[in-house]
Design an enzyme around this catalytic site. Sequence first.
Site, short mmCIF file in Angstrom:
data_model
loop_
_atom_site.label_atom_id
_atom_site.label_comp_id
_atom_site.label_asym_id
_atom_site.label_seq_id
_atom_site.Cartn_x
_atom_site.Cartn_y
_atom_site.Cartn_z
CE LYS A 193 -4.03 -2.12 0.37
NZ LYS A 193 -5.17 -1.93 -0.54
CG HIS A 324 -10.88 -5.89 -4.68
ND1 HIS A 324 -12.03 -5.82 -3.91
CD2 HIS A 324 -9.88 -5.43 -3.88
CE1 HIS A 324 -11.74 -5.33 -2.72
NE2 HIS A 324 -10.45 -5.10 -2.67
#
Length: 392
Positions: A193, A324
């Site tokens: 991230k 996802h």
Amino acid sequence: MTTSTAPTVPDTRPSRAAAVVDRITGVTLSSVTLPLANPISDAKVFTGRQKPMTEVVVLVAEIRTESGLEGFGFGYSKRAGGPAQLAHAVEVAPELIGEDPSDIARLWTKLVWAGASVGRSGASTQAVAAIDVALWDLKAKRAGLPLAKLLGAHRDSVRCYDTSGGFLHETIEQVCDNATRTLEAGIGALKIKVGLPDTAEDVRRVTALREHVGPDVPLMVDANQQWDRARAVRAVRALEPLDLVWVEEPLDAYDAEGHADLARTFDTPIASGEMLTSVAEHLELVRHRAVDVIQPDAPRIGGITQFLKLATVAEQHHLTLAPHFAMEIHLHLAAAYAHEPWVEHFDWFAPLFHEELETSGGRMHLSDRPGLGVTPTDRLRAWTTRSVTVGA
């Protein structure tokens, strides 16, 4: 004297028997609160838009038929929306009773129009998604096939990458340790991230992970929509030397033009789509040539029926598919995609199912179990906060 026997001529007259082979007798819808071991933070937490995630609410749909078959499906919500999904599913589920469970496309349309006054995207179609997944699971079980084989698999394993070890609440040293364990577990790629207030810190963290795993491990980054256009340009330019597989959600999910500008400007592929909640929204990305990697989420866009529609469009445009989350569903859908895809490995749902998905050699492997190939654990039942049965 000899006797000759005339050859038997098959009866080719049309059958007048009803085409219906089974009917739905009952649907059970349950809301399950899955606690996470540690609070999870991505860029949305550091920009103040969301609080750390402590749980995932799972909507489970279980469908039973006259012949005794059962289909199991699920969707989910993060931070908010679980009660809304359950309430909507309970409202429309009576439309299924007495229907042939094989008529999945027609039933999807029937359910969506039953609740169309609140829209045909978002929480309403996410509620339908859990039911749709259960219908596909049931259909594959009737055939005795894994779902991917029912759909027509192109492969029996899919490239996989891990996300759950790369969040921003952990130090980069912890992320590197996680990466080592991930690669040892047979998962072939890593996603970290980004999107911190200080872009230089993002670059430092990604650089440290690249140095830790070496140049040959595929590496992705995910900004979770937290950059504006100018900052995204600067960030992607700074990250380009690190040879990333993609930069994910550099901009707001609905900014198709901004994503398209990035895709034209940089060599690093641009990925997005996970936060969109309909096929129509994804088509905007395709129309603008905004992404190199499209990332639909079957539970978010209405289930497997809608995912397959989008996959056809993505294939025609030669996009890389990387669904996802929800790997228990998406492994099957990715295996049935024409171009080599990716599957996102998240271990969060592991307590809910008896079965584990096998990873080795950088790939996630299909099993021979029919349907989705998962069965609920006692913990899933224990974490159920509400359950409603419609029909028998």
